[in-house]
Design an enzyme around this catalytic site. Sequence first.
Site, PDB file in Angstrom:
ATOM      1  N   GLU A 194       0.841  -1.209   0.000  1.00  0.00           N
ATOM      2  CA  GLU A 194       0.000   0.000   0.000  1.00  0.00           C
ATOM      3  C   GLU A 194       0.876   1.260   0.000  1.00  0.00           C
ATOM      4  O   GLU A 194       0.763   2.132   0.878  1.00  0.00           O
ATOM      5  CB  GLU A 194      -1.013  -0.018   1.155  1.00  0.00           C
ATOM      6  N   GLU A 316      -4.873  -8.824  -0.520  1.00  0.00           N
ATOM      7  CA  GLU A 316      -5.702  -8.546   0.663  1.00  0.00           C
ATOM      8  C   GLU A 316      -7.150  -8.439   0.213  1.00  0.00           C
ATOM      9  O   GLU A 316      -7.470  -7.603  -0.650  1.00  0.00           O
ATOM     10  CB  GLU A 316      -5.272  -7.246   1.367  1.00  0.00           C
TER      11      GLU A 316
END
Length: 512
Positions: A194, A316
């Site tokens: 991220e 994820e």
Amino acid sequence: MKKTLLSLSTFLFVLMSYSQSSIKLIVKESDPKIIINKNIYGHFAEHLGHCIYGGFYVGDTSKIKNTNGVRNDIIEALKSLKIPILRWPGGCFADTYHWKDGIGEKSKRPSIVNTNWGNVTEDNSFGTHDFLNMCKLLDCEPYLSGNVGSGTVQELADWVQYVNFDNKSPMSDLRKKNGQQEPWGVKFWGVGNEAWGCGGNMKPEFYADKFREYTTFMNNTNKTQLFKIASGASGGDYNWTETLMKNIPVGMLDGIAMHHYAVIDWQNKSDATDFTEQQYFITMKEAWKMEEFVTKHSAILDKYDPKKKVALVVDEWGGWYDVEKGTNPGFLYQQNTMRDAMIAGITLNIFNNHADRVRLACLAQCVNVLQAVILTDKEKMILTPTYHVMEMYNVHQDAKLIPLNVSKSNYVLGKDSLQAISASASVDANGKTHISLVNIDASKEQTISIDLSSEKYKSVTGRILTSAKLQDHNSFDEENKIKPVIFKTASLKGSILTVQLPPISVVVLELK
Ligand code: AHR
């Protein structure tokens, strides 16, 4: 085998018989080259709450039966699941993690603060050796997330050398000094996590350059060719994927990540067990967005990589709710209900159906965090409805995809409606065909008629996961409230297979 696939693609189709909830699944032209990569069924273990500490890892002095500190019951449960790959150590934690803190004599390891997750002290007692040896026990591939946000190029290059290099080198010597002679041969590497957020708040152009820089120094060895995964977009951030693909040559990366959580509203996520049908409906809507995200990110990849060398890595995914009352808000501990079983069922079908591009995915997270497959409470351990869906679906691992065309089926709530039925199919190495079906409708049964035409199937068997209420779940007092049972409402007459799919159910059928 080829003949079976071709005739199946030509003749297999599914028809709903009740007009009220009519649905038709048609098998598309089958491409026997598309394999459902088993790594789609991967998991994620972060240093977050009680995923590692008090979850997987209880320490070797614990009364709970363990192997080198890792709970034996968890090892057995995940082996039964056929866990193919496990991502570690984060998540956001990965970009604060300095791997050298977690090697050598445990008592001498430095403590750090886990700034992302509750500001708790991390004593680094579970480190690289612990994780990689645990993966050996689990018989799964390790997937390491490297620190780009607060690490250095040298640090990540050293980690690769430490775990993979077989000849003499500073890092392999250090590994041997720490008791591990043979390299582990870790193939899968995430280059940051991220990067647009907790991994450094970077812009995509900047991150693309970072990726190029870091990966230049991540070396293959004679035995291990690295699979390098770029930190990817959140949900529908197509600009992120486009910019990375524009700026990173295809030969430099093997995978590009994407994260998507089914969240009602980040400010008001809903209780994990005490929720309304309206909230369930919104969660399903969010879960179904995975179809659009995977399709659109894949289209961008197709533009830059028509030969499909780069995998879309959804490392994820899952449902995210408010934490259980009375638990640390930074630990993300939540219960797991039939709502989660529905998320798992439709998401895994989406991944199967996009197996040409989605070749790795990790449910967030494995133990005690978010949509966990396992929950623990001291010595107790329970399997969640999500565990059971993943176990039922493991028949698709490394099987050949049978593409389906699913016609519109409505789950109506108020003025809104959603696709009620999700499906995917595959044929395994032994010639067995499996069809996984999900009915997310909270109250309506679906009766499905499957015309197998000239196929000579002799039998159909199956298992079902269902429960009376959306909110039903397993608990430490009632461990087996929800578990798969034999599915009795599938019948084969000649070439016609009839299936009655109850509301909120996941069914996996086997045809021989
Ligand atoms: O899975 C929990 C967190 O969600 C991860 O650490 C991060 O990558 C994501 O935002």
